[in-house]
Design a protein around this motif. Structure first.
Motif, PDB file in Angstrom:
ATOM      1  N   TRP A  58     -13.094  -7.147  -9.551  1.00 25.47           N
ATOM      2  CA  TRP A  58     -12.005  -6.354 -10.344  1.00 25.47           C
ATOM      3  C   TRP A  58     -11.233  -5.394  -9.639  1.00 25.47           C
ATOM      4  O   TRP A  58     -10.191  -5.302  -9.930  1.00 25.47           O
ATOM      5  CB  TRP A  58     -12.863  -5.349 -11.238  1.00 25.47           C
ATOM      6  CG  TRP A  58     -13.547  -4.394 -11.006  1.00 25.47           C
ATOM      7  CD1 TRP A  58     -15.034  -4.311 -10.455  1.00 25.47           C
ATOM      8  CD2 TRP A  58     -13.322  -3.071 -10.595  1.00 25.47           C
ATOM      9  NE1 TRP A  58     -15.508  -3.108  -9.968  1.00 25.47           N
ATOM     10  CE2 TRP A  58     -14.239  -2.166  -9.907  1.00 25.47           C
ATOM     11  CE3 TRP A  58     -12.044  -2.335 -10.857  1.00 25.47           C
ATOM     12  CZ2 TRP A  58     -14.149  -0.792  -9.635  1.00 25.47           C
ATOM     13  CZ3 TRP A  58     -11.776  -0.987 -10.408  1.00 25.47           C
ATOM     14  CH2 TRP A  58     -12.997  -0.209  -9.989  1.00 25.47           C
ATOM     15  N   ALA A  59     -11.593  -4.814  -8.280  1.00 27.59           N
ATOM     16  CA  ALA A  59     -10.665  -3.928  -7.710  1.00 27.59           C
ATOM     17  C   ALA A  59      -9.527  -4.586  -7.096  1.00 27.59           C
ATOM     18  O   ALA A  59      -8.514  -3.873  -6.801  1.00 27.59           O
ATOM     19  CB  ALA A  59     -11.351  -3.046  -6.740  1.00 27.59           C
ATOM     20  N   LYS A  60      -9.699  -5.769  -6.846  1.00 29.19           N
ATOM     21  CA  LYS A  60      -8.627  -6.690  -6.274  1.00 29.19           C
ATOM     22  C   LYS A  60      -7.363  -6.783  -7.242  1.00 29.19           C
ATOM     23  O   LYS A  60      -6.020  -6.692  -6.809  1.00 29.19           O
ATOM     24  CB  LYS A  60      -8.993  -8.099  -6.058  1.00 29.19           C
ATOM     25  CG  LYS A  60      -9.783  -8.495  -5.230  1.00 29.19           C
ATOM     26  CD  LYS A  60     -10.276  -9.996  -4.998  1.00 29.19           C
ATOM     27  CE  LYS A  60     -11.338 -10.156  -4.156  1.00 29.19           C
ATOM     28  NZ  LYS A  60     -11.563 -11.652  -3.957  1.00 29.19           N
ATOM     29  N   ALA A  61      -7.646  -6.769  -8.516  1.00 26.66           N
ATOM     30  CA  ALA A  61      -6.314  -6.651  -9.381  1.00 26.66           C
ATOM     31  C   ALA A  61      -5.147  -5.088  -9.288  1.00 26.66           C
ATOM     32  O   ALA A  61      -4.281  -5.217  -9.358  1.00 26.66           O
ATOM     33  CB  ALA A  61      -6.708  -7.085 -10.883  1.00 26.66           C
ATOM     34  N   ILE A  62      -6.291  -4.196  -9.231  1.00 32.90           N
ATOM     35  CA  ILE A  62      -5.669  -2.898  -9.175  1.00 32.90           C
ATOM     36  C   ILE A  62      -5.071  -2.656  -7.952  1.00 32.90           C
ATOM     37  O   ILE A  62      -3.579  -2.358  -7.674  1.00 32.90           O
ATOM     38  CB  ILE A  62      -6.809  -1.616  -9.151  1.00 32.90           C
ATOM     39  CG1 ILE A  62      -7.508  -1.715 -10.690  1.00 32.90           C
ATOM     40  CG2 ILE A  62      -6.609  -0.503  -8.925  1.00 32.90           C
ATOM     41  CD1 ILE A  62      -8.667  -0.853 -10.956  1.00 32.90           C
ATOM     42  N   GLU A  63      -5.461  -3.214  -6.625  1.00 36.95           N
ATOM     43  CA  GLU A  63      -4.776  -3.027  -5.245  1.00 36.95           C
ATOM     44  C   GLU A  63      -3.619  -3.872  -5.360  1.00 36.95           C
ATOM     45  O   GLU A  63      -2.549  -3.790  -5.140  1.00 36.95           O
ATOM     46  CB  GLU A  63      -5.680  -3.481  -4.391  1.00 36.95           C
ATOM     47  CG  GLU A  63      -5.287  -3.586  -2.966  1.00 36.95           C
ATOM     48  CD  GLU A  63      -6.166  -3.978  -1.872  1.00 36.95           C
ATOM     49  OE1 GLU A  63      -5.735  -3.703  -0.476  1.00 36.95           O
ATOM     50  OE2 GLU A  63      -7.163  -4.421  -2.129  1.00 36.95           O
ATOM     51  N   SER A  64      -3.850  -5.058  -5.832  1.00 32.61           N
ATOM     52  CA  SER A  64      -2.478  -6.004  -6.085  1.00 32.61           C
ATOM     53  C   SER A  64      -1.295  -5.266  -6.832  1.00 32.61           C
ATOM     54  O   SER A  64      -0.219  -5.586  -6.557  1.00 32.61           O
ATOM     55  CB  SER A  64      -3.137  -7.538  -6.643  1.00 32.61           C
ATOM     56  OG  SER A  64      -1.914  -8.295  -6.656  1.00 32.61           O
ATOM     57  N   SER A  65      -1.642  -4.969  -7.926  1.00 29.04           N
ATOM     58  CA  SER A  65      -0.914  -4.302  -8.821  1.00 29.04           C
ATOM     59  C   SER A  65      -0.088  -3.008  -8.058  1.00 29.04           C
ATOM     60  O   SER A  65       0.973  -2.776  -8.461  1.00 29.04           O
ATOM     61  CB  SER A  65      -1.532  -4.065 -10.211  1.00 29.04           C
ATOM     62  OG  SER A  65      -1.995  -4.854 -10.896  1.00 29.04           O
ATOM     63  N   MET A  66      -0.978  -2.219  -7.270  1.00 34.62           N
ATOM     64  CA  MET A  66      -0.307  -1.164  -6.761  1.00 34.62           C
ATOM     65  C   MET A  66       0.674  -1.798  -5.651  1.00 34.62           C
ATOM     66  O   MET A  66       1.789  -1.039  -5.476  1.00 34.62           O
ATOM     67  CB  MET A  66      -1.440  -0.508  -6.255  1.00 34.62           C
ATOM     68  CG  MET A  66      -2.250   0.675  -7.085  1.00 34.62           C
ATOM     69  SD  MET A  66      -1.157   1.686  -8.003  1.00 34.62           S
ATOM     70  CE  MET A  66      -0.578   2.947  -6.835  1.00 34.62           C
ATOM     71  N   ASN A  67       0.291  -2.685  -4.905  1.00 32.06           N
ATOM     72  CA  ASN A  67       1.105  -3.398  -3.952  1.00 32.06           C
ATOM     73  C   ASN A  67       2.405  -4.088  -4.457  1.00 32.06           C
ATOM     74  O   ASN A  67       3.345  -4.147  -4.057  1.00 32.06           O
ATOM     75  CB  ASN A  67       0.459  -4.317  -3.195  1.00 32.06           C
ATOM     76  CG  ASN A  67      -0.707  -3.818  -2.268  1.00 32.06           C
ATOM     77  OD1 ASN A  67      -0.451  -2.565  -1.926  1.00 32.06           O
ATOM     78  ND2 ASN A  67      -1.665  -4.619  -2.008  1.00 32.06           N
ATOM     79  N   GLY A  68       2.389  -4.266  -6.059  1.00 34.87           N
ATOM     80  CA  GLY A  68       3.650  -4.705  -6.566  1.00 34.87           C
ATOM     81  C   GLY A  68       4.535  -3.607  -6.871  1.00 34.87           C
ATOM     82  O   GLY A  68       5.730  -4.019  -7.580  1.00 34.87           O
TER      83      GLY A  68
END
Length: 117
Positions: A58-68
């Motif tokens: 689940w943390a992958k989506a948060i990290e990916s979104s922050m990188n966006g």
């Protein structure tokens, strides 16, 4: 400065599924003629490398979104349902930590059921 809308679907859900209660509202943001940049996260179990059963990844989506979000936005609207609601709240805190002057609005619905005997 850009404005963003970030969606987190619940476990086993796709963010652009017609069954979502926020789909009509979200569609207005998705089609906002560039007023908002959309970041869309399918739920665990649907997103690659995640598990709907255990919630792993689940943390992958948060990290990916922050990188966006490459630079400080003016406004971020975060929407999440069920486990995605929890992700939405965590993501909102990450945005405020990284970009303190950014306005952050959260619409999060998380359903927790417990049984006490």
């Amino acid at each position: 400065m850009a404005n963003y809308v970030v969606f987190f679907a619940g476990s086993g859900q796709k963010v652009k599924d017609d069954k979502h209660v926020y789909n009509s509202w979200g569609k207005g943001l998705w089609e906002s003629d560039g007023k908002y940049i959309g970041i869309y996260n399918d739920g665990v179990g649907e997103a690659e490398g995640t598990s709907g059963t255990t919630g792993a990844g689940w943390a992958k989506a948060i990290e990916s979104s922050m990188n966006g979000i490459p630079s400080a936005p003016q406004k971020v609207i975060v929407v999440g349902m069920s486990r995605g609601g929890v992700q939405a709240v965590i993501f909102a805190h990450c945005v405020k930590d990284k970009f303190p002057a950014t306005e952050v609005f959260v619409f999060a619905v998380a359903i927790f059921i417990s049984y006490l005997s």
